[in-house]
Design a protein around this motif. Structure first.
Motif, PDB file in Angstrom:
ATOM      1  N   THR A  19     -35.338  27.113  -2.483  1.00  0.00           N
ATOM      2  CA  THR A  19     -35.993  25.807  -1.686  1.00  0.00           C
ATOM      3  C   THR A  19     -37.778  26.019  -2.906  1.00  0.00           C
ATOM      4  N   GLY A  20     -38.039  24.804  -2.857  1.00  0.00           N
ATOM      5  CA  GLY A  20     -39.872  24.488  -3.401  1.00  0.00           C
ATOM      6  C   GLY A  20     -39.804  23.408  -3.294  1.00  0.00           C
ATOM      7  N   GLU A  21     -40.078  22.252  -3.804  1.00  0.00           N
ATOM      8  CA  GLU A  21     -40.024  20.751  -4.182  1.00  0.00           C
ATOM      9  C   GLU A  21     -39.847  20.287  -5.889  1.00  0.00           C
ATOM     10  N   GLN A  28     -35.833  10.728  -5.542  1.00  0.00           N
ATOM     11  CA  GLN A  28     -36.484  11.097  -4.071  1.00  0.00           C
ATOM     12  C   GLN A  28     -36.922  12.842  -4.594  1.00  0.00           C
ATOM     13  N   VAL A  29     -37.206  13.448  -3.693  1.00  0.00           N
ATOM     14  CA  VAL A  29     -37.847  14.663  -3.541  1.00  0.00           C
ATOM     15  C   VAL A  29     -37.295  15.346  -2.432  1.00  0.00           C
ATOM     16  N   ALA A  30     -36.774  16.125  -2.486  1.00  0.00           N
ATOM     17  CA  ALA A  30     -36.704  17.718  -1.371  1.00  0.00           C
ATOM     18  C   ALA A  30     -37.284  18.440  -1.495  1.00  0.00           C
ATOM     19  N   PRO A  31     -36.955  19.011  -0.354  1.00  0.00           N
ATOM     20  CA  PRO A  31     -37.465  20.262  -0.451  1.00  0.00           C
ATOM     21  C   PRO A  31     -36.782  21.947  -0.977  1.00  0.00           C
ATOM     22  N   GLU A  32     -35.590  21.577  -0.800  1.00  0.00           N
ATOM     23  CA  GLU A  32     -34.883  22.268  -2.126  1.00  0.00           C
ATOM     24  C   GLU A  32     -33.659  21.578  -2.343  1.00  0.00           C
ATOM     25  N   TYR A  33     -32.500  22.677  -2.900  1.00  0.00           N
ATOM     26  CA  TYR A  33     -32.065  21.913  -4.066  1.00  0.00           C
ATOM     27  C   TYR A  33     -30.620  22.804  -3.965  1.00  0.00           C
ATOM     28  N   PHE A  34     -30.314  22.501  -4.533  1.00  0.00           N
ATOM     29  CA  PHE A  34     -28.694  23.055  -4.142  1.00  0.00           C
ATOM     30  C   PHE A  34     -27.968  23.291  -6.045  1.00  0.00           C
ATOM     31  N   ASP A  35     -28.305  24.240  -6.363  1.00  0.00           N
ATOM     32  CA  ASP A  35     -28.652  24.614  -8.214  1.00  0.00           C
ATOM     33  C   ASP A  35     -27.139  25.025  -8.690  1.00  0.00           C
ATOM     34  N   LEU A 114     -12.029  11.190  -9.795  1.00  0.00           N
ATOM     35  CA  LEU A 114     -13.391  11.887 -10.229  1.00  0.00           C
ATOM     36  C   LEU A 114     -14.125  13.101  -9.977  1.00  0.00           C
ATOM     37  N   ILE A 115     -14.047  13.898 -10.811  1.00  0.00           N
ATOM     38  CA  ILE A 115     -14.694  15.225 -10.278  1.00  0.00           C
ATOM     39  C   ILE A 115     -16.344  15.355 -10.373  1.00  0.00           C
ATOM     40  N   GLU A 116     -16.567  15.561  -9.142  1.00  0.00           N
ATOM     41  CA  GLU A 116     -17.949  15.770  -9.064  1.00  0.00           C
ATOM     42  C   GLU A 116     -18.455  17.683  -8.676  1.00  0.00           C
ATOM     43  N   ASP A 117     -19.316  18.110  -9.056  1.00  0.00           N
ATOM     44  CA  ASP A 117     -20.781  19.151  -8.871  1.00  0.00           C
ATOM     45  C   ASP A 117     -21.136  18.512  -7.353  1.00  0.00           C
ATOM     46  N   VAL A 118     -22.226  17.874  -7.163  1.00  0.00           N
ATOM     47  CA  VAL A 118     -23.176  17.505  -6.166  1.00  0.00           C
ATOM     48  C   VAL A 118     -23.485  16.323  -5.846  1.00  0.00           C
ATOM     49  N   ILE A 119     -23.526  15.345  -4.424  1.00  0.00           N
ATOM     50  CA  ILE A 119     -23.431  14.017  -4.285  1.00  0.00           C
ATOM     51  C   ILE A 119     -24.712  13.770  -3.457  1.00  0.00           C
ATOM     52  N   THR A 120     -25.779  13.217  -3.701  1.00  0.00           N
ATOM     53  CA  THR A 120     -26.994  13.300  -2.583  1.00  0.00           C
ATOM     54  C   THR A 120     -26.446  11.396  -2.465  1.00  0.00           C
TER      55      THR A 120
END
Length: 179
Positions: A19-21, A28-35, A114-120
């Motif tokens: 969590t953060g910015e 896009q700016v998000a309040p959380e991030y999936f590392d 295709l194999i990807e980690d995170v899609i937004t």
């Protein structure tokens, strides 16, 4: 066939939600991030994600295209579990040596999942899809570890790509709320 892992969402959320910015690839700016690198660096979590992906990969898949950088370890693990060859897809073709965009077997006329980690928003997947199709690959599907796009929306519909996630942001939010 792999049975669902009921604790995977909880374990992934606990491991990699920050969590953060955060500014995402899309701008896009998000309040959380999936590392995702936090779970990809943990062999036990990585194999659990890959095992869930196995059943999402269509039988007609000839190559597993891991997108640079986060999709590469996942594609390698899914390749190991399925026996299907992996392909490593760069963000842009290298400018020396073979000058390839995709390292591994030739893609012309072959079905690539295709194999990807995170899609937004799907920007990296969209770019890879277009480039692989230009090289003659048949690309119709992406399997991802986490789909954080808005629920019920396919961010890759514009390029005719189906998205099959192991986990969605809604599922991760649900375990967070219940925990």
């Amino acid at each position: 066939m792999t049975s669902p892992d009921p604790d995977l969402a909880r374990d992934i959320d606990a491991c990699c939600r920050l969590t953060g910015e955060f500014t995402l690839r899309s701008g896009q700016v998000a309040p959380e991030y999936f590392d995702k690198y936090l779970f990809e660096a943990q062999p036990g979590l990585l194999v659990r994600v890959a095992q869930q992906m196995v059943d999402l990969v269509p039988d007609e898949t000839e190559l597993l295209g891991g997108l640079e950088l986060g999709g590469v370890p996942i594609a390698t693990m899914v390749s190991s579990l399925t026996g299907r060859p992996a392909l490593f897809v760069r963000k842009k073709a290298k400018e020396y040596g073979t000058c390839k965009l995709a390292e591994g077997p030739d893609v012309a006329g072959r079905r690539v999942t295709l194999i990807e980690d995170v899609i937004t928003t799907g920007g990296a997947v969209r770019d890879a899809t277009r480039a692989l199709r230009e090289a003659g690959a048949v690309v119709e599907l992406v399997v991802c570890a986490i789909d954080r796009s808005p629920e019920g929306q396919n961010p890759l519909a514009d390029v005719g790509l189906e998205v099959r996630p192991v986990l969605t942001k809604a599922e991760l939010d649900a375990v967070r709320a219940s925990g």
